[in-house]
Scaffold this motif. Sequence first.
Motif, PDB file in Angstrom:
ATOM      1  N   VAL A   4       0.841  -1.200   0.000  1.00  0.00           N
ATOM      2  CA  VAL A   4       0.000   0.000   0.000  1.00  0.00           C
ATOM      3  C   VAL A   4       0.875   1.248   0.000  1.00  0.00           C
ATOM      4  N   ASP A   5       1.944   1.248   0.792  1.00  0.00           N
ATOM      5  CA  ASP A   5       2.867   2.386   0.809  1.00  0.00           C
ATOM      6  C   ASP A   5       3.480   2.615  -0.568  1.00  0.00           C
ATOM      7  N   GLU A   6       3.890   1.535  -1.221  1.00  0.00           N
ATOM      8  CA  GLU A   6       4.497   1.643  -2.552  1.00  0.00           C
ATOM      9  C   GLU A   6       3.494   2.150  -3.578  1.00  0.00           C
ATOM     10  N   ILE A   7       2.275   1.624  -3.526  1.00  0.00           N
ATOM     11  CA  ILE A   7       1.229   2.055  -4.463  1.00  0.00           C
ATOM     12  C   ILE A   7       0.908   3.529  -4.247  1.00  0.00           C
ATOM     13  N   PHE A   8       0.793   3.918  -2.995  1.00  0.00           N
ATOM     14  CA  PHE A   8       0.477   5.307  -2.680  1.00  0.00           C
ATOM     15  C   PHE A   8       1.541   6.241  -3.244  1.00  0.00           C
ATOM     16  N   GLU A   9       2.792   5.899  -3.033  1.00  0.00           N
ATOM     17  CA  GLU A   9       3.879   6.733  -3.545  1.00  0.00           C
ATOM     18  C   GLU A   9       3.870   6.788  -5.072  1.00  0.00           C
ATOM     19  N   MET A  10       3.568   5.677  -5.711  1.00  0.00           N
ATOM     20  CA  MET A  10       3.580   5.604  -7.162  1.00  0.00           C
ATOM     21  C   MET A  10       2.461   6.462  -7.774  1.00  0.00           C
ATOM     22  N   TYR A  11       1.287   6.467  -7.149  1.00  0.00           N
ATOM     23  CA  TYR A  11       0.128   7.143  -7.729  1.00  0.00           C
ATOM     24  C   TYR A  11      -0.203   8.485  -7.078  1.00  0.00           C
ATOM     25  N   LYS A  12       0.554   8.862  -6.054  1.00  0.00           N
ATOM     26  CA  LYS A  12       0.290  10.127  -5.359  1.00  0.00           C
ATOM     27  C   LYS A  12       0.326  11.284  -6.359  1.00  0.00           C
ATOM     28  N   GLY A  13      -0.708  12.087  -6.363  1.00  0.00           N
ATOM     29  CA  GLY A  13      -0.779  13.218  -7.272  1.00  0.00           C
ATOM     30  C   GLY A  13      -1.311  12.875  -8.653  1.00  0.00           C
ATOM     31  N   LYS A  14      -1.526  11.587  -8.927  1.00  0.00           N
ATOM     32  CA  LYS A  14      -2.000  11.169 -10.244  1.00  0.00           C
ATOM     33  C   LYS A  14      -3.448  10.699 -10.229  1.00  0.00           C
ATOM     34  N   ILE A  15      -3.995  10.478  -9.049  1.00  0.00           N
ATOM     35  CA  ILE A  15      -5.376   9.997  -8.954  1.00  0.00           C
ATOM     36  C   ILE A  15      -6.178  10.939  -8.073  1.00  0.00           C
ATOM     37  N   ARG A  16      -7.468  10.940  -8.310  1.00  0.00           N
ATOM     38  CA  ARG A  16      -8.373  11.789  -7.534  1.00  0.00           C
ATOM     39  C   ARG A  16      -8.775  11.128  -6.213  1.00  0.00           C
ATOM     40  N   GLY A  17      -8.591   9.831  -6.123  1.00  0.00           N
ATOM     41  CA  GLY A  17      -9.003   9.127  -4.912  1.00  0.00           C
ATOM     42  C   GLY A  17     -10.446   8.682  -4.965  1.00  0.00           C
ATOM     43  N   SER A  18     -11.037   8.736  -6.163  1.00  0.00           N
ATOM     44  CA  SER A  18     -12.417   8.267  -6.286  1.00  0.00           C
ATOM     45  C   SER A  18     -12.441   6.750  -6.140  1.00  0.00           C
ATOM     46  N   GLN A  19     -13.607   6.227  -5.838  1.00  0.00           N
ATOM     47  CA  GLN A  19     -13.755   4.778  -5.694  1.00  0.00           C
ATOM     48  C   GLN A  19     -13.355   4.069  -6.984  1.00  0.00           C
ATOM     49  N   GLU A  20     -13.699   4.663  -8.125  1.00  0.00           N
ATOM     50  CA  GLU A  20     -13.362   4.055  -9.413  1.00  0.00           C
ATOM     51  C   GLU A  20     -11.851   3.974  -9.607  1.00  0.00           C
ATOM     52  N   ASP A  21     -11.139   5.041  -9.270  1.00  0.00           N
ATOM     53  CA  ASP A  21      -9.676   5.042  -9.383  1.00  0.00           C
ATOM     54  C   ASP A  21      -9.062   3.961  -8.502  1.00  0.00           C
ATOM     55  N   LEU A  22      -9.514   3.913  -7.273  1.00  0.00           N
ATOM     56  CA  LEU A  22      -8.950   2.955  -6.323  1.00  0.00           C
ATOM     57  C   LEU A  22      -9.255   1.523  -6.731  1.00  0.00           C
ATOM     58  N   ASP A  23     -10.485   1.275  -7.194  1.00  0.00           N
ATOM     59  CA  ASP A  23     -10.840  -0.061  -7.681  1.00  0.00           C
ATOM     60  C   ASP A  23      -9.968  -0.466  -8.858  1.00  0.00           C
ATOM     61  N   MET A  24      -9.757   0.465  -9.789  1.00  0.00           N
ATOM     62  CA  MET A  24      -8.947   0.178 -10.965  1.00  0.00           C
ATOM     63  C   MET A  24      -7.518  -0.202 -10.573  1.00  0.00           C
ATOM     64  N   ILE A  25      -6.950   0.551  -9.668  1.00  0.00           N
ATOM     65  CA  ILE A  25      -5.587   0.260  -9.214  1.00  0.00           C
ATOM     66  C   ILE A  25      -5.534  -1.106  -8.539  1.00  0.00           C
ATOM     67  N   ALA A  26      -6.469  -1.367  -7.645  1.00  0.00           N
ATOM     68  CA  ALA A  26      -6.485  -2.645  -6.929  1.00  0.00           C
ATOM     69  C   ALA A  26      -6.648  -3.816  -7.890  1.00  0.00           C
ATOM     70  N   PHE A  27      -7.595  -3.721  -8.813  1.00  0.00           N
ATOM     71  CA  PHE A  27      -7.820  -4.810  -9.760  1.00  0.00           C
ATOM     72  C   PHE A  27      -6.611  -5.027 -10.658  1.00  0.00           C
ATOM     73  N   THR A  28      -5.983  -3.942 -11.093  1.00  0.00           N
ATOM     74  CA  THR A  28      -4.805  -4.051 -11.955  1.00  0.00           C
ATOM     75  C   THR A  28      -3.671  -4.778 -11.233  1.00  0.00           C
ATOM     76  N   ILE A  29      -3.462  -4.451  -9.984  1.00  0.00           N
ATOM     77  CA  ILE A  29      -2.398  -5.090  -9.211  1.00  0.00           C
ATOM     78  C   ILE A  29      -2.730  -6.556  -8.942  1.00  0.00           C
ATOM     79  N   LEU A  30      -3.964  -6.825  -8.548  1.00  0.00           N
ATOM     80  CA  LEU A  30      -4.354  -8.197  -8.232  1.00  0.00           C
ATOM     81  C   LEU A  30      -4.305  -9.109  -9.451  1.00  0.00           C
ATOM     82  N   GLU A  31      -4.554  -8.564 -10.631  1.00  0.00           N
ATOM     83  CA  GLU A  31      -4.460  -9.353 -11.862  1.00  0.00           C
ATOM     84  C   GLU A  31      -3.064  -9.924 -12.076  1.00  0.00           C
TER      85      GLU A  31
END
Length: 77
Positions: A4-31
């Motif tokens: 989570v720390d690594e993901i946060f640092e990677m996407y900090k400033g690039k996402i709005r923090g909407s549920q859709e953004d967070l879901d997309m990131i989680a699904f992409t990583i889990l894939e």
Amino acid sequence: MKLVDEIFEMYKGKIRGSQEDLDMIAFTILEQLDHTELLEMIKELSEDELAYFIRLYIVESLKGRLEQLEDTKTFYH
């Protein structure tokens, strides 16, 4: 959790923090992870992190079931 720390640092400033953004990131990583990698991640969790993880899973699963029940009730009324 390190991931989570690594993901946060990677996407900090690039996402709005909407549920859709967070879901997309989680699904992409889990894939990209297989069963063994997921279990290794779980083994690295502290007891508090593991309890939080399980609690979150239970809460979200119950929400999903309640939503399904409400959808069924709405459909038949």
